[in-house]
Design a protein around this motif. Structure first.
Motif, PDB file in Angstrom:
ATOM      1  N   ASP A 218       0.845  -1.187   0.000  1.00 27.82           N
ATOM      2  CA  ASP A 218       0.000   0.000   0.000  1.00 27.82           C
ATOM      3  C   ASP A 218       0.884   1.243   0.000  1.00 27.82           C
ATOM      4  OD1 ASP A 218      -1.772   2.077   0.444  1.00 27.82           O
ATOM      5  OD2 ASP A 218      -3.050   0.933   1.786  1.00 27.82           O
ATOM      6  N   PRO A 219       1.188   1.783  -1.178  1.00 27.88           N
ATOM      7  CA  PRO A 219       2.086   2.935  -1.250  1.00 27.88           C
ATOM      8  C   PRO A 219       1.515   4.192  -0.613  1.00 27.88           C
ATOM      9  CG  PRO A 219       1.095   2.488  -3.393  1.00 27.88           C
ATOM     10  CD  PRO A 219       0.732   1.344  -2.510  1.00 27.88           C
ATOM     11  N   LEU A 220       0.215   4.274  -0.451  1.00 32.05           N
ATOM     12  CA  LEU A 220      -0.377   5.474   0.129  1.00 32.05           C
ATOM     13  C   LEU A 220      -0.171   5.536   1.637  1.00 32.05           C
ATOM     14  CD1 LEU A 220      -3.731   5.646  -1.863  1.00 32.05           C
ATOM     15  CD2 LEU A 220      -1.726   7.104  -2.145  1.00 32.05           C
ATOM     16  N   MET A 221      -0.306   4.396   2.295  1.00 32.44           N
ATOM     17  CA  MET A 221      -0.179   4.361   3.750  1.00 32.44           C
ATOM     18  C   MET A 221       1.257   4.196   4.208  1.00 32.44           C
ATOM     19  SD  MET A 221      -3.217   4.834   4.963  1.00 32.44           S
ATOM     20  CE  MET A 221      -2.994   4.369   6.688  1.00 32.44           C
ATOM     21  N   SER A 222       2.135   3.790   3.313  1.00 30.60           N
ATOM     22  CA  SER A 222       3.541   3.591   3.671  1.00 30.60           C
ATOM     23  C   SER A 222       4.185   4.919   4.058  1.00 30.60           C
ATOM     24  CB  SER A 222       4.290   2.980   2.489  1.00 30.60           C
ATOM     25  OG  SER A 222       5.671   2.929   2.742  1.00 30.60           O
ATOM     26  N   SER A 223       4.878   4.934   5.181  1.00 27.86           N
ATOM     27  CA  SER A 223       5.490   6.175   5.681  1.00 27.86           C
ATOM     28  C   SER A 223       6.560   6.706   4.735  1.00 27.86           C
ATOM     29  CB  SER A 223       6.104   5.935   7.070  1.00 27.86           C
ATOM     30  OG  SER A 223       7.087   4.901   7.006  1.00 27.86           O
ATOM     31  N   ALA A 224       7.130   5.831   3.909  1.00 29.31           N
ATOM     32  CA  ALA A 224       8.197   6.250   2.998  1.00 29.31           C
ATOM     33  C   ALA A 224       7.657   6.976   1.772  1.00 29.31           C
ATOM     34  CB  ALA A 224       9.018   5.042   2.562  1.00 29.31           C
TER      35      ALA A 224
END
Length: 329
Positions: A218-224
């Motif tokens: 999940d690229p949206l929720m990832s902190s990075a």
């Protein structure tokens, strides 16, 4: 809905009529459709983007997926609405009220369009490259496209007729009650970590998000990979949707017949949530998120769309208070 007259009518007519060429000739260049445009128009967009340091259009032709999806939504939904509203405003002299379907469409347009402007304005204000004067100037360019839709929401808030908004029953009631109730802790404790630092949240909520990210792409929720536009969407979720969920649960429990104003709030929520999810899905698909991740977000599209249908049905199939009085002995 009473017919709009005087200076209000003139202002709205000018705004919507001018929006048609802007959408077709300028904004459309950023859509997912990739229509061919005359060189004069592409040069004009490049001049505008360079002059005002509009980061969204400076990326042409490689626009951000979320921004391209918002422009595509503008072409698919807003553009046809502009022709409808211009025709309706021009017919004001021949009518005292507008039909109920126009009120619903305008309310949905207003809430949906205002939603698209929040992440755009957030990106403009937080872009570190232009000076503050350029950032403010760019926001002023976009501001009418937030003010006029919100104005339409205000004008369309009250139903044309005193409609009885029938409460949900059975499995529909249980489904929506469960969705609203479960959405509150998810919005505050899980999604809220996108906006605020994790040390402000209970350890259990932080661990739950980490568990999700370790098992899902999940690229949206990832902190990075967190981005300003998505943080703005989550902020809207907590400032508007969470209070709506609380109000909805209260109305569902406390009212045997739902108040008419609740229909407008439900439709505004549905428009806001659905529009935000268009940008979310566009980004997830562009980032190559698997079907399992897309499925996680499905309920947050399905329930708002379902609620839209319920609100529309309330206007065209539910009885009015006047008819209910007529039927009573």
């Amino acid at each position: 809905m009473k017919a709009i007259e005087g200076m209000s009518r003139a202002a709205l007519l000018g705004f919507f009529a001018s929006h048609i060429p802007v959408t077709l000739l300028m904004d459309g260049q950023a859509s997912l459709f990739r229509f061919p445009y005359p060189k004069a128009m592409t040069d004009f967009i490049q001049w505008y983007a360079t002059t005002f340091q509009d980061s969204h259009f400076l990326k042409a032709p490689n626009f951000d997926p979320w921004f391209a999806s918002m422009i595509t939504w503008e072409l698919v939904f807003q553009l046809p609405y502009f022709f409808v509203v211009v025709a309706m405003l021009r017919s004001t002299e021949k009518r005292e009220t507008y039909p109920e379907w126009f009120r619903l469409l305008s309310l949905y347009y207003g809430a949906s369009t205002a939603t698209t402007l929040i992440p755009i304005l957030a990106n403009n204000l937080t872009n570190p490259e232009p000076s503050w004067s350029l950032r403010v100037g760019l926001c002023m360019v976009y501001l009418p496209y937030l003010i006029f839709p919100l104005w339409m929401v205000k004008l369309c808030w009250k139903p044309t007729e005193n409609i009885i908004f029938q409460p949900m029953k059975g499995i529909v009631y249980i489904s929506f009650f469960g969705f609203f109730a479960s959405h509150i802790p998810i919005s505050v404790l899980i999604d809220g970590q996108v906006v605020l630092p994790s040390y402000l949240f209970p350890k259990g909520a932080v661990d739950l998000l980490q568990f999700y990210l370790s098992n899902a792409v999940d690229p949206l929720m990832s902190s990075a990979k967190r981005t300003t536009w998505f943080q703005a969407v989550v902020l809207m979720e907590n400032l508007f949707q969470v209070p709506f969920f609380c109000l909805a649960l209260y109305v569902m429990v406390a009212f045997r017949v739902w108040p008419t104003w609740f229909q407008s709030i439900c439709l505004a929520y549905s428009a806001q949530a659905t529009t935000a999810m268009i940008a979310v899905y566009a980004t997830l698909i562009a980032e190559g998120a698997p079907l399992s991740t897309l499925g996680v977000y499905f309920a947050y599209v399905a329930f708002p769309v379902w609620l839209t249908w319920i609100c529309v049905q309330a206007s065209f199939s539910a009885p009015t208070k006047d008819s209910a009085k007529t039927k009573s002995p």
